[in-house]
Design a protein around this motif. Sequence first.
Motif, PDB file in Angstrom:
ATOM      1  N   ASP A 733       0.835  -1.214   0.000  1.00  0.00           N
ATOM      2  CA  ASP A 733       0.000   0.000   0.000  1.00  0.00           C
ATOM      3  C   ASP A 733       0.870   1.265   0.000  1.00  0.00           C
ATOM      4  O   ASP A 733       0.518   2.279  -0.610  1.00  0.00           O
ATOM      5  CB  ASP A 733      -0.917  -0.019   1.224  1.00  0.00           C
ATOM      6  N   ILE A 734       2.009   1.208   0.705  1.00  0.00           N
ATOM      7  CA  ILE A 734       2.904   2.375   0.714  1.00  0.00           C
ATOM      8  C   ILE A 734       3.404   2.671  -0.689  1.00  0.00           C
ATOM      9  O   ILE A 734       3.441   3.829  -1.130  1.00  0.00           O
ATOM     10  CB  ILE A 734       4.079   2.133   1.687  1.00  0.00           C
ATOM     11  N   TYR A 735       3.785   1.609  -1.426  1.00  0.00           N
ATOM     12  CA  TYR A 735       4.268   1.823  -2.800  1.00  0.00           C
ATOM     13  C   TYR A 735       3.151   2.383  -3.692  1.00  0.00           C
ATOM     14  O   TYR A 735       3.394   3.222  -4.578  1.00  0.00           O
ATOM     15  CB  TYR A 735       4.787   0.507  -3.388  1.00  0.00           C
ATOM     16  N   GLU A 736       1.941   1.881  -3.490  1.00  0.00           N
ATOM     17  CA  GLU A 736       0.828   2.329  -4.324  1.00  0.00           C
ATOM     18  C   GLU A 736       0.544   3.831  -4.146  1.00  0.00           C
ATOM     19  O   GLU A 736       0.124   4.520  -5.077  1.00  0.00           O
ATOM     20  CB  GLU A 736      -0.428   1.526  -3.993  1.00  0.00           C
ATOM     21  N   ASN A 737       0.766   4.364  -2.951  1.00  0.00           N
ATOM     22  CA  ASN A 737       0.379   5.745  -2.652  1.00  0.00           C
ATOM     23  C   ASN A 737       1.574   6.678  -2.459  1.00  0.00           C
ATOM     24  O   ASN A 737       1.408   7.873  -2.191  1.00  0.00           O
ATOM     25  CB  ASN A 737      -0.498   5.785  -1.400  1.00  0.00           C
ATOM     26  N   GLY A 738       2.781   6.158  -2.597  1.00  0.00           N
ATOM     27  CA  GLY A 738       3.956   6.977  -2.325  1.00  0.00           C
ATOM     28  C   GLY A 738       4.394   7.859  -3.465  1.00  0.00           C
ATOM     29  O   GLY A 738       5.355   8.619  -3.327  1.00  0.00           O
ATOM     30  N   GLY A 739       3.737   7.722  -4.596  1.00  0.00           N
ATOM     31  CA  GLY A 739       4.092   8.581  -5.717  1.00  0.00           C
ATOM     32  C   GLY A 739       5.284   8.053  -6.497  1.00  0.00           C
ATOM     33  O   GLY A 739       5.936   7.088  -6.120  1.00  0.00           O
ATOM     34  N   LYS A 740       5.599   8.772  -7.597  1.00  0.00           N
ATOM     35  CA  LYS A 740       6.622   8.280  -8.518  1.00  0.00           C
ATOM     36  C   LYS A 740       8.038   8.437  -7.973  1.00  0.00           C
ATOM     37  O   LYS A 740       8.979   7.846  -8.488  1.00  0.00           O
ATOM     38  CB  LYS A 740       6.510   8.976  -9.852  1.00  0.00           C
ATOM     39  N   VAL A 781       7.803  15.944  -0.871  1.00  0.00           N
ATOM     40  CA  VAL A 781       7.943  14.734  -0.055  1.00  0.00           C
ATOM     41  C   VAL A 781       6.814  14.635   0.957  1.00  0.00           C
ATOM     42  O   VAL A 781       6.208  13.565   1.160  1.00  0.00           O
ATOM     43  CB  VAL A 781       9.307  14.722   0.658  1.00  0.00           C
ATOM     44  N   GLU A 782       6.474  15.774   1.596  1.00  0.00           N
ATOM     45  CA  GLU A 782       5.423  15.753   2.594  1.00  0.00           C
ATOM     46  C   GLU A 782       4.072  15.419   1.996  1.00  0.00           C
ATOM     47  O   GLU A 782       3.246  14.738   2.610  1.00  0.00           O
ATOM     48  CB  GLU A 782       5.352  17.107   3.309  1.00  0.00           C
ATOM     49  N   LYS A 783       3.867  15.882   0.788  1.00  0.00           N
ATOM     50  CA  LYS A 783       2.597  15.577   0.123  1.00  0.00           C
ATOM     51  C   LYS A 783       2.456  14.069  -0.092  1.00  0.00           C
ATOM     52  O   LYS A 783       1.414  13.473   0.208  1.00  0.00           O
ATOM     53  CB  LYS A 783       2.526  16.336  -1.208  1.00  0.00           C
ATOM     54  N   ALA A 784       3.506  13.454  -0.611  1.00  0.00           N
ATOM     55  CA  ALA A 784       3.470  11.998  -0.834  1.00  0.00           C
ATOM     56  C   ALA A 784       3.390  11.249   0.482  1.00  0.00           C
ATOM     57  O   ALA A 784       2.655  10.244   0.615  1.00  0.00           O
ATOM     58  CB  ALA A 784       4.703  11.557  -1.619  1.00  0.00           C
ATOM     59  N   PHE A 785       4.110  11.723   1.477  1.00  0.00           N
ATOM     60  CA  PHE A 785       4.125  11.052   2.771  1.00  0.00           C
ATOM     61  C   PHE A 785       2.746  11.093   3.425  1.00  0.00           C
ATOM     62  O   PHE A 785       2.293  10.112   4.032  1.00  0.00           O
ATOM     63  CB  PHE A 785       5.168  11.728   3.658  1.00  0.00           C
ATOM     64  N   ASP A 790      -2.492   8.597   5.084  1.00  0.00           N
ATOM     65  CA  ASP A 790      -3.952   8.617   4.986  1.00  0.00           C
ATOM     66  C   ASP A 790      -4.486   7.284   4.477  1.00  0.00           C
ATOM     67  O   ASP A 790      -5.518   6.781   4.961  1.00  0.00           O
ATOM     68  CB  ASP A 790      -4.402   9.752   4.057  1.00  0.00           C
ATOM     69  N   SER A 791      -3.805   6.727   3.492  1.00  0.00           N
ATOM     70  CA  SER A 791      -4.262   5.454   2.921  1.00  0.00           C
ATOM     71  C   SER A 791      -4.178   4.332   3.948  1.00  0.00           C
ATOM     72  O   SER A 791      -5.078   3.494   4.051  1.00  0.00           O
ATOM     73  CB  SER A 791      -3.436   5.099   1.681  1.00  0.00           C
ATOM     74  N   LEU A 792      -3.098   4.319   4.741  1.00  0.00           N
ATOM     75  CA  LEU A 792      -2.941   3.273   5.745  1.00  0.00           C
ATOM     76  C   LEU A 792      -4.016   3.370   6.812  1.00  0.00           C
ATOM     77  O   LEU A 792      -4.559   2.358   7.283  1.00  0.00           O
ATOM     78  CB  LEU A 792      -1.555   3.362   6.386  1.00  0.00           C
ATOM     79  N   VAL A 793      -4.346   4.593   7.196  1.00  0.00           N
ATOM     80  CA  VAL A 793      -5.389   4.782   8.210  1.00  0.00           C
ATOM     81  C   VAL A 793      -6.728   4.314   7.680  1.00  0.00           C
ATOM     82  O   VAL A 793      -7.506   3.639   8.366  1.00  0.00           O
ATOM     83  CB  VAL A 793      -5.463   6.270   8.634  1.00  0.00           C
ATOM     84  N   VAL A 798      -4.899   1.993  10.960  1.00  0.00           N
ATOM     85  CA  VAL A 798      -3.678   2.065  11.741  1.00  0.00           C
ATOM     86  C   VAL A 798      -3.672   3.330  12.569  1.00  0.00           C
ATOM     87  O   VAL A 798      -4.396   4.311  12.290  1.00  0.00           O
ATOM     88  CB  VAL A 798      -2.437   2.032  10.835  1.00  0.00           C
ATOM     89  N   GLU A 799      -2.848   3.307  13.598  1.00  0.00           N
ATOM     90  CA  GLU A 799      -2.587   4.512  14.368  1.00  0.00           C
ATOM     91  C   GLU A 799      -1.173   4.972  14.045  1.00  0.00           C
ATOM     92  O   GLU A 799      -0.214   4.206  14.177  1.00  0.00           O
ATOM     93  CB  GLU A 799      -2.709   4.240  15.864  1.00  0.00           C
ATOM     94  N   ILE A 800      -1.068   6.242  13.591  1.00  0.00           N
ATOM     95  CA  ILE A 800       0.239   6.791  13.287  1.00  0.00           C
ATOM     96  C   ILE A 800       0.881   7.207  14.603  1.00  0.00           C
ATOM     97  O   ILE A 800       0.304   7.952  15.391  1.00  0.00           O
ATOM     98  CB  ILE A 800       0.143   8.004  12.337  1.00  0.00           C
ATOM     99  N   ARG A 801       2.094   6.744  14.833  1.00  0.00           N
ATOM    100  CA  ARG A 801       2.740   7.015  16.121  1.00  0.00           C
ATOM    101  C   ARG A 801       3.803   8.093  15.965  1.00  0.00           C
ATOM    102  O   ARG A 801       4.383   8.281  14.901  1.00  0.00           O
ATOM    103  CB  ARG A 801       3.367   5.739  16.667  1.00  0.00           C
TER     104      ARG A 801
END
Length: 801
Positions: A733-740, A781-785, A790-793, A798-801
């Motif tokens: 999922d991180i790869y799918e939403n992390g951008g190019k 970077v922040e936009k992709a991050f 958001d996608s993981l939540v 998930v809870e972001i720590r």
Amino acid sequence: MKISVNWLKEYIPVTHTVEEMANKISLTGIESSPVELGTELTGLVVGHVTSVKPHPDSDHLKVCMVDIGEDEDVQIVCGAPNVAADQYVIVATHGAHLPDGVRIKRGKLRGQESNGMICGLDEVGVPAKYMPEEFENGIYVFDEPQKPGTAVYDLLGLKDKMVDIDITPNRADTLGMRGAAWEIGATYDEKPNFKKPELNADKIKDLNEVDVEVEEKSLVPDYLLRELKDVKVGKSPLWMQRRLWNQGIRPVNSVIDAANYVMIEYGQPIQAYDLDKLAEKKLVIKKAQDGDKLKLADEDKVLNHNDLIIASGEDILGVAGIVNGTVAQVDENSKNILLEAGVFDGASVRKTAQRHDLRDDASNRFEKGVDNGIVSEALVRATQLVDEISGAKEISKEIVGNYTEAKPTVIEGSVSHINHLMGLELSTDEMVGILDRLGFTVKVDGDKITVTIPTRRWDMAIEADLVEEVNRIYGYENLPNTLPAGMETRGGYSQKREFSNKLRDVLLGEGMDEVINFSLLSKKEVDDFNTLNTEYTKLLHPMTEDHEYLRNSLIPGLVRNIAYNQARNNNDLSIFEQARIFARPKGQTRPNEIEYLSGAISGNVISDSWNTKSQKIDFYYLKGIVDEVLSFTNADAKFEYEATADYANMHPGQTAKILANGQVVGLIGKLHPKYQKDHNVDETFVFELNIDALFELNEKSIKSQSAPKYPSVSRDLAILVKSDVENAQIISDIYENGGKYLNNVTIFDVYEGKNIKTNYKSLAYHLEFLNPNDTLTDEEVEKAFSLVKDSLVEKFNVEIR
């Protein structure tokens, strides 16, 4: 079969050395080597013991005066228990050389001068197991007076020259001197001259004391007997004894030695029975009953219903074609003798001989085949020898138990066709001459030849056999040399083989050891790892229960290897096997053969050392090896690991299917603890890959690129997620939403336990962003991050720590 040159001279002229003969015979296709006995022997002569007196200072030595053909008798001290006056013996004189580098010198034995040695046969080169039993523990004594001082080599065959023929199973005709004479004679263009044996017609009587019944006629096509009355069993003559012991046969007595002599001469085994020891005056050739016992000199053999025996009443005389028991054994007290010559089924003889560990010279001949055209003649020859040596008063006519007419084989061929196959231009006369040298009868009709093959050559049946015979005798070395014509086939491996070899080399590079296992498993083993859910393939005639089925996985074989080594305290193991498994879809008769690559690791992957601590194998260590293998497939595919509990003998929490673009291409994981215990192995991890499936994947194009000019930007991400969510799902999922510009994702921390909610785990990831063409800004970077978080939540709560 050792062919004595001196014996061979009775049939054909011999003017060549044994080295030349062995080389010439080898060129005809029968491997041969020269044998020269006693080359090291010197100084051996006949001695006549003129007197014997006790040694004054020994209770077992004797002082002998011996005439060795010199002006005066010589004194020799001898310790043999059978030395006596007036004996003719073997004497090794001063300076004589004996086997194994032994040299005889003058000396003193307990104060008495000794000018040589009186020898036993074993001391001059005759192996003890082949010398007459009466001389086993003493010196050899000639039966008849010999001239003192005469060299003993020819008398005892100590320097006999032989050609050792290493026959192939189809040329058993050379297992007799007469057959060998035909072969060697043809090689030198000499036809052997044989004297037909004849019996004293005045002694032949119409005796009917013995009946014979052959119950198993299909296994005994020929069975003939002759009775000899009032014989005097004694020692066989020296000329016969020396020929026997040089053939590896121990002389016994005049009857048994004659039978063995004919076996070597004709290639036809002969058996002898004491007629007076038979329970009934009738022989029956039949199958044994389970539990029947054959009494031998040193043991009893328990027979079964597959063994063919010769019986008289309740007594078992012997196993047909192999060995006689002690019940009707011929000895020095025997007076009435029964001689037997037969042909027994080779397969039956071979199986019985192997079953009871009774293979010998007779069984060897029956296994390979004997000439049924000379059975009667061989029996006459044996009878003749017994009569000449032991003096029979009466001889019966031939008693027939079963008889099959021996018919020669007739083969038709063509001179032009034989020449064409050989690449020669032999004339008809030349070809007929070659066949005639072999004892074949040839009729010519233009280009056509009709060849009648004598029964001694039962290996010949078709024209191709004629071609071979002409080739052999003409000489393979004389065939014209020609270069092959036609298209050349370039050698090398197929693409699939090169692919599998590359994967094999990767595992060898990882420090694993390759093993090779049998492809047959037991019923339980094919049940244990039927991961393909295939039908089993069972052998029609398995040799053991452990080898009934073709394997459907390589893992059971690797587990056996692990168990075998660990039982011998070899615990740190890393092995693999590259081989085929056999999967049979339902309704298919023959299985599909699929190339597989499997591995197993157990114990420590790193051992204790002064600067390292031991490290045990775990799932991720093995996964790293599998990842390395998959990387070398160069496949344009997405490889994934999917946790599974589908495999009963794999640990449900540490096992995964290996997927390529969603297709299952293998498995990886830990063996189930119960399975490990049942198979006596410690903690073991295994993997299995379908090489055929990996080979079918599309190759990806690899393009080189320069090192990035611009720096990467990294972010760390820590999340709290439910325990049943897999790491692979998160990374995907991180790869799918992390951008190019997301270049790499790595998990660097996993935590479960204190301060973490029940059924939850904490995961931490390192994300690397890289733009190869420009410097990334914090905003990009922040936009992709943010999109990643958001996608993981949303998807995994998930809870972001």
